[in-house]
Design an enzyme around this catalytic site. Structure first.
Site, PDB file in Angstrom:
ATOM      1  N   SER A 135     -41.133-135.716 -68.072  1.00  0.00           N
ATOM      2  CA  SER A 135     -40.540-137.001 -68.449  1.00  0.00           C
ATOM      3  C   SER A 135     -40.317-136.999 -69.946  1.00  0.00           C
ATOM      4  O   SER A 135     -41.006-136.274 -70.687  1.00  0.00           O
ATOM      5  CB  SER A 135     -41.482-138.146 -68.069  1.00  0.00           C
ATOM      6  OG  SER A 135     -41.074-139.372 -68.662  1.00  0.00           O
ATOM      7  N   TYR A 148     -49.534-142.693 -67.905  1.00  0.00           N
ATOM      8  CA  TYR A 148     -48.454-141.795 -67.503  1.00  0.00           C
ATOM      9  C   TYR A 148     -48.059-140.871 -68.655  1.00  0.00           C
ATOM     10  O   TYR A 148     -47.870-139.658 -68.461  1.00  0.00           O
ATOM     11  CB  TYR A 148     -47.254-142.625 -67.042  1.00  0.00           C
ATOM     12  CG  TYR A 148     -46.089-141.817 -66.551  1.00  0.00           C
ATOM     13  CD1 TYR A 148     -46.155-141.125 -65.348  1.00  0.00           C
ATOM     14  CD2 TYR A 148     -44.898-141.744 -67.279  1.00  0.00           C
ATOM     15  CE1 TYR A 148     -45.081-140.387 -64.883  1.00  0.00           C
ATOM     16  CE2 TYR A 148     -43.815-141.011 -66.821  1.00  0.00           C
ATOM     17  CZ  TYR A 148     -43.916-140.334 -65.627  1.00  0.00           C
ATOM     18  OH  TYR A 148     -42.852-139.599 -65.181  1.00  0.00           O
TER      19      TYR A 148
END
Length: 277
Positions: A135, A148
């Protein structure tokens, strides 16, 4: 005629995994598509994919997946696309340690377990591709996404180190760093917030309202979201290029963020990041 290439694609119940698994099948790959829930198997099987159950939080299921795939391929595997993950939202100070452990169990430890089981196979055959769907938050921090972000930073470090350690083996590791992509990711993040974060009693309660609206789909739509085909485009390069890149940035916000981090003074850059919601 070239032999059919084989690949494991994880997280195929929806979103990036579902799209990429089907697109690779259309390109002639033999695709082993994994899901966590039995009810998600049939749709993949109906499209000609070899669908199998696997949960990153269940070591036995990871071992069973690898054993089954290798039994079907005669002990060979050309590629692995680690993709299945979720994003635990919430301010760091509101995040129970158990929730952080759960985030790492799925996004880091499970990926590491599966990857370690595949690396010896690829080393023995002298070739292979390991592609990690990371990501942009593995490169840039973002408020309300500490768990995250931490898991993706860890994944980046492990994967880049592995890439260096595999140099000369014929096995390459690449990281895909998407920004916003159309998927069920935000819906799953909402469930994680509801499960672990005491929103009402947080000092960030007002901020959470905007975040929850976005995660539920009732907030302002992100105009920069791309479809999963944008990820597939770079995945195909990582799987087929003679020397695949270490990093593949996907979406305009991801590319802009990395460029700004490179060009701006550090303190100014992080002040800018603090303003993003």
């Amino acid at each position: 005629m070239a032999p059919t290439k084989s690949i494991i694609v994880t997280g195929c119940s929806s979103g990036i995994g579902a799209y990429c698994a089907r697109a690779l099948k259309a390109e002639g790959w033999r695709v082993f598509a994994t899901v966590r829930k039995p009810e998600d198997l049939k749709g993949l099987e109906d499209d000609g994919l070899e669908a199998l159950l696997m949960d990153y939080c269940d070591e036995a299921s990871i071992a069973a997946l690898v054993q089954e795939v290798l039994a079907r391929t005669g002990g060979k595997l050309d590629a692995l696309f680690n993709n299945g993950a979720y994003g635990q939202a919430g301010a760091v100070e509101d995040l129970p340690t158990a929730a952080l452990r759960e985030q790492f169990e799925t996004n880091v430890f499970g990926w590491h377990d599966l990857t370690r089981r595949i690396v010896p196979v690829m080393r023995a055959q002298g070739h292979g591709r390991i592609v990690q769907c990371s990501s942009i938050l593995g490169l840039l921090p973002y408020r309300w996404r500490g768990a995250y972000t931490a898991s993706k930073y860890a994944l980046e470090g492990l994967s880049l180190t592995l890439r260096m350690e595999l140099d000369g083996s014929g096995v390459f590791v690449s990281l895909i760093e998407p920004g916003p992509i159309e998927s069920k990711f935000t819906a799953n993040s909402l469930l994680a917030v509801q499960r672990h974060i005491d929103v009402e009693n947080s000092v960030h309660a007002k901020d959470y309202q905007r975040q929850l609206a976005r995660l539920s789909g009732t907030g302002t739509a992100n105009r920069n979201k791309l479809g999963p085909d944008a990820v597939y485009k770079v995945l195909l390069h990582a799987l087929t290029a003679k020397r695949p890149r270490p990093h593949y940035l996907v979406t305009k916000p991801a590319k802009q963020g990395v460029l700004l981090k490179r060009l701006m003074p550090t303190d100014l850059f992080y002040r800018l990041m603090r303003k993003l919601d």
